[in-house]
Design a protein around this motif. Structure first.
Motif, PDB file in Angstrom:
ATOM      1  N   PRO A 173       0.816  -1.222   0.000  1.00 53.08           N
ATOM      2  CA  PRO A 173       0.000   0.000   0.000  1.00 53.08           C
ATOM      3  C   PRO A 173       0.851   1.275   0.000  1.00 53.08           C
ATOM      4  CG  PRO A 173      -0.717  -1.543   1.708  1.00 53.08           C
ATOM      5  CD  PRO A 173       0.606  -2.022   1.216  1.00 53.08           C
ATOM      6  N   THR A 175       0.074   5.625   0.462  1.00 53.00           N
ATOM      7  CA  THR A 175      -0.885   6.716   0.632  1.00 53.00           C
ATOM      8  C   THR A 175      -0.647   7.785  -0.425  1.00 53.00           C
ATOM      9  OG1 THR A 175       0.559   7.585   2.382  1.00 53.00           O
ATOM     10  CG2 THR A 175      -1.434   6.424   3.064  1.00 53.00           C
ATOM     11  N   ASP A 206      -6.121   9.005   0.101  1.00 52.63           N
ATOM     12  CA  ASP A 206      -6.448   7.628  -0.276  1.00 52.63           C
ATOM     13  C   ASP A 206      -5.226   6.758  -0.025  1.00 52.63           C
ATOM     14  OD1 ASP A 206      -7.912   5.467  -1.155  1.00 52.63           O
ATOM     15  OD2 ASP A 206      -8.163   6.177  -3.220  1.00 52.63           O
ATOM     16  N   GLU A 207      -5.448   5.452   0.020  1.00 56.81           N
ATOM     17  CA  GLU A 207      -4.356   4.491   0.128  1.00 56.81           C
ATOM     18  C   GLU A 207      -4.653   3.348  -0.828  1.00 56.81           C
ATOM     19  OE1 GLU A 207      -1.783   2.781   3.737  1.00 56.81           O
ATOM     20  OE2 GLU A 207      -3.838   1.990   3.735  1.00 56.81           O
ATOM     21  N   ARG A 208      -3.719   3.077  -1.741  1.00 56.10           N
ATOM     22  CA  ARG A 208      -3.913   2.047  -2.754  1.00 56.10           C
ATOM     23  C   ARG A 208      -2.606   1.310  -2.992  1.00 56.10           C
ATOM     24  NH1 ARG A 208      -9.133   0.883  -3.127  1.00 56.10           N
ATOM     25  NH2 ARG A 208     -10.346   2.820  -2.986  1.00 56.10           N
ATOM     26  N   THR A 209      -2.717   0.057  -3.405  1.00 62.05           N
ATOM     27  CA  THR A 209      -1.546  -0.691  -3.836  1.00 62.05           C
ATOM     28  C   THR A 209      -1.311  -0.428  -5.325  1.00 62.05           C
ATOM     29  OG1 THR A 209      -2.783  -2.642  -4.525  1.00 62.05           O
ATOM     30  CG2 THR A 209      -2.117  -2.522  -2.186  1.00 62.05           C
ATOM     31  N   GLN A 212      -3.941  -2.195  -7.310  1.00 61.23           N
ATOM     32  CA  GLN A 212      -5.228  -1.498  -7.330  1.00 61.23           C
ATOM     33  C   GLN A 212      -5.181  -0.263  -8.225  1.00 61.23           C
ATOM     34  OE1 GLN A 212      -5.505  -0.903  -3.094  1.00 61.23           O
ATOM     35  NE2 GLN A 212      -6.928  -2.638  -2.822  1.00 61.23           N
ATOM     36  N   ILE A 213      -4.052   0.442  -8.195  1.00 55.38           N
ATOM     37  CA  ILE A 213      -3.903   1.623  -9.052  1.00 55.38           C
ATOM     38  C   ILE A 213      -4.037   1.225 -10.514  1.00 55.38           C
ATOM     39  CG2 ILE A 213      -2.217   3.329  -9.870  1.00 55.38           C
ATOM     40  CD1 ILE A 213      -1.234   3.489  -6.923  1.00 55.38           C
ATOM     41  N   ILE A 216      -7.683   0.650 -11.311  1.00 56.78           N
ATOM     42  CA  ILE A 216      -8.432   1.907 -11.395  1.00 56.78           C
ATOM     43  C   ILE A 216      -8.101   2.634 -12.695  1.00 56.78           C
ATOM     44  CG2 ILE A 216      -8.660   4.210 -10.355  1.00 56.78           C
ATOM     45  CD1 ILE A 216      -8.250   2.763  -7.606  1.00 56.78           C
ATOM     46  N   SER A 272     -10.598  10.516  -3.843  1.00 60.07           N
ATOM     47  CA  SER A 272     -10.003   9.181  -3.907  1.00 60.07           C
ATOM     48  C   SER A 272      -9.177   9.089  -5.188  1.00 60.07           C
ATOM     49  CB  SER A 272     -11.087   8.104  -3.931  1.00 60.07           C
ATOM     50  OG  SER A 272     -11.812   8.168  -5.156  1.00 60.07           O
ATOM     51  N   PHE A 273      -8.361   8.024  -5.290  1.00 57.24           N
ATOM     52  CA  PHE A 273      -7.601   7.870  -6.528  1.00 57.24           C
ATOM     53  C   PHE A 273      -8.536   7.659  -7.716  1.00 57.24           C
ATOM     54  CE2 PHE A 273      -5.163   5.499  -9.717  1.00 57.24           C
ATOM     55  CZ  PHE A 273      -4.144   6.414  -9.934  1.00 57.24           C
TER      56      PHE A 273
END
Length: 293
Positions: A173, A175, A206-209, A212-213, A216, A272-273
């Motif tokens: 993850p 941020t 937001d927090e994404r891996t 996940q990015i 998206i 959010s992202f």
């Protein structure tokens, strides 16, 4: 209303802060080395006063800050080096103190005060320390990784080929924050100085891996985007500074309390992202780059 001086006003963070302040009716004095640039003209059209200011020209800083009430301060080592960032940051703080400003909001980097060993984080922390000792009311806001970097540079080059090339494992993850949210939070701090003076605040929305990015971005762009982990030696061969940063992101991480920030400051309008990605003009961004003649 009192005049807020904004450095880096034609850049991402300064520009976002200037626009956020103008949106709520503040008088904004946009400081830039290039007052005739298209970005400066755009700020004039929104109602900002644009002044020339150069961190290496103390007289220009004194003139630009004369009569201002507060300051949004941003420094950068990119395009210069970390020693230049420290020198320029100290010059800006000295000018702010001489002008007896009522509040200085400095934007730094999340975790820059934690001994990360990342060169451009360490330089920002030195400027933070200098500001704290300068005798002017201060606040430090410290953004996490910039979402906006995913729409430029080598990351954008990879997206054109269907790859999200990023020097982190797919499941680690990170941020994140958009420039718009940095500007909105900075404007909030400048409007409510009594609440924020003397505080240092890491900020993210937001927090994404990386995995996940990529998912998206696939949805936002409308074509498959696959995460590809870029080896750190490849990054190190191009920038030792960035290699240390990505190693820190992977081994330690940026633990910013996103939920608390959203709860405590909902009027920032955090993105959010997915929000950010949906708002980009991907067809224009991903159009082929013309070949050099």
């Amino acid at each position: 209303m009192p005049i807020v001086a904004v450095t880096g006003a034609t850049g991402a963070q300064g520009g976002a802060t200037a626009r956020a302040l103008l949106d709520v009716g503040h008088q904004v004095r946009a400081l830039t080395r290039h007052p005739d640039s298209p970005a400066a003209e755009a700020l004039r059209a929104l109602g900002a006063e644009v002044r020339h200011a150069d961190f290496d020209d103390r007289a220009s800083l004194d003139a630009a800050l004369a009569g201002a009430d507060s300051l949004f301060a941003v420094t950068t080592p990119f395009g210069t080096d970390i020693s230049a960032e420290v020198r320029q940051g100290k010059a800006l703080v000295d000018a702010a103190a001489a002008a007896r400003l009522g509040h200085v909001v400095l934007t730094s980097a999340a975790h820059a005060d934690r001994g990360t060993g990342v060169p451009h984080y360490e330089s920002k922390h030195l400027v933070e320390q200098y500001l704290r000792a300068a005798g002017v009311p201060w606040t430090v806001i410290a953004p996490a990784a910039f979402m906006d970097n995913y729409a430029s540079g080598w990351t954008l080059d990879g997206l054109r080929e269907g790859t999200f090339a990023w020097p982190m494992p797919a499941d680690r993850p990170l941020t994140l924050i958009s420039a718009a949210d940095i500007g909105a939070f900075a404007a909030l701090v400048l409007r409510r100085r009594d609440e924020f003076t003397g505080r240092r605040i890491d900020i993210a929305s937001d927090e994404r891996t990386p995995g996940q990015i990529a998912e998206i971005l696939t949805a936002a762009i409308g074509r498959p985007i696959a995460h590809q982990e870029v080896p750190l030696p490849y990054v190190r061969a191009r920038s030792a500074d960035l290699a240390v940063m990505f190693d820190y992101f992977t081994t330690v991480g940026l633990d910013v309390d996103v939920a608390c920030l959203r709860h405590d400051h909902p009027d920032v309008g955090w993105h959010s992202f997915a929000d950010w990605a949906a708002g980009q003009d991907w067809p224009a961004l991903l159009s082929p780059v013309p070949a050099r003649q």
